[in-house]
Write a protein that holds these residues in place. Structure first.
Motif, short mmCIF file in Angstrom:
data_model
loop_
_atom_site.label_atom_id
_atom_site.label_comp_id
_atom_site.label_asym_id
_atom_site.label_seq_id
_atom_site.Cartn_x
_atom_site.Cartn_y
_atom_site.Cartn_z
N SER A 131 0.85 -1.21 0.00
CA SER A 131 0.00 0.00 0.00
C SER A 131 0.87 1.25 0.00
O SER A 131 2.04 1.22 0.42
CB SER A 131 -0.91 0.00 1.23
OG SER A 131 -0.14 -0.06 2.42
N SER A 132 0.33 2.35 -0.47
CA SER A 132 1.06 3.62 -0.47
C SER A 132 1.46 4.02 0.95
O SER A 132 0.68 3.84 1.89
CB SER A 132 0.21 4.73 -1.09
OG SER A 132 0.04 4.52 -2.46
N THR A 134 4.04 2.74 2.55
CA THR A 134 4.80 1.66 3.21
C THR A 134 6.26 2.06 3.35
O THR A 134 6.85 2.68 2.44
CB THR A 134 4.70 0.35 2.40
OG1 THR A 134 3.33 -0.07 2.39
CG2 THR A 134 5.56 -0.75 3.01
#
Length: 235
Positions: A131-132, A134
């Motif tokens: 996911s963005s 991380t």
């Protein structure tokens, strides 16, 4: 006549007495001799028993010493085996931590050399679907040589990117980042935070694009999964 008979009788009695005394003396001598012989036999038997006891004791001592030596050798062998196993484990651990995964809790997506319309020719690295935002870390210690948008100079398809130089002519690249937290010339350690994953550039969804290169520039990439596995990592 009577006087002669008496005298003869006296001599006969005397002879008998001497004979009895002599016989008794011989008997005593025989008894004494037997006693001496018995004593000698007893002494010999005692000496023999003592010799056997000494031999048994010496043998027991030798066996105990041999057993002690064997036990000591066994303990040393076990200690050496444990030391060797510990050294092997430490070497494996050292090898494993010399390189680390660039992100955690990922799913492998597009792989190296994969064909597709998303790339000019084939895929140049390995994608880690995360996911963005991380946490992205340096896969190995080194010096940051490239950062910024436009793939840090490698083209807009990479979005925001970082390139780190390692030893022995090896470079690692991290692309499609949402944020860059290092600068050119900065020295980073293995596992140190360098950026946050994102969806910048030519990307179909949030992920980290990771490359292992022979130079800092596009076109020199090698299979990053095979490389990391050779370093002791499982992917």
């Amino acid at each position: 006549m009577s006087s002669r008979v008496t005298s003869r009788s006296s001599r006969t009695s005397l002879l008998r007495t001497r004979a009895a005394v002599l016989a008794a003396g011989l008997g005593v001598s025989a008894v004494l001799g037997a006693g001496v012989a018995a004593a000698a036999d007893a002494t010999s038997a005692s000496a023999s028993a003592s010799s056997v006891a000494s031999a048994v004791e010496a043998q027991a001592a030798a066996q105990a010493k041999a057993a002690k030596v064997t036990a000591s050798a066994k303990v040393k062998a076990q200690a050496a085996a444990k030391k060797k196993a510990a050294a092997k484990k430490a070497a494996a651990a050292k090898k494993a931590i010399s390189w680390v995964h660039p992100v955690k809790k990922y799913k492998l997506s597009a792989k190296f050399n994969q064909a597709g319309g998303m790339w000019q020719s084939t895929h140049s690295g390995q994608d880690f679907a995360v996911s963005s935002g991380t946490d992205v870390v340096a896969a190995h210690g080194g010096t940051v040589v490239k950062t910024g948008g436009n793939g840090a100079g490698d083209g807009p398809a990479y979005g925001n990117a970082i390139v780190i130089r390692h030893g022995n002519g090896t470079y690692s690249q991290y692309a499609h980042l949402s944020r860059i937290d290092v600068r050119v010339g900065q020295v980073v350690a293995t596992g140190q935070h360098i950026a946050r994953s994102g969806n910048t550039g030519n990307s179909s969804g949030p992920h980290l694009h990771f490359e292992i290169r022979k130079t800092p520039n596009f076109g020199s990439a090698v299979d990053p999964v095979a490389f990391l596995r050779a370093k002791g990592l499982s992917l």
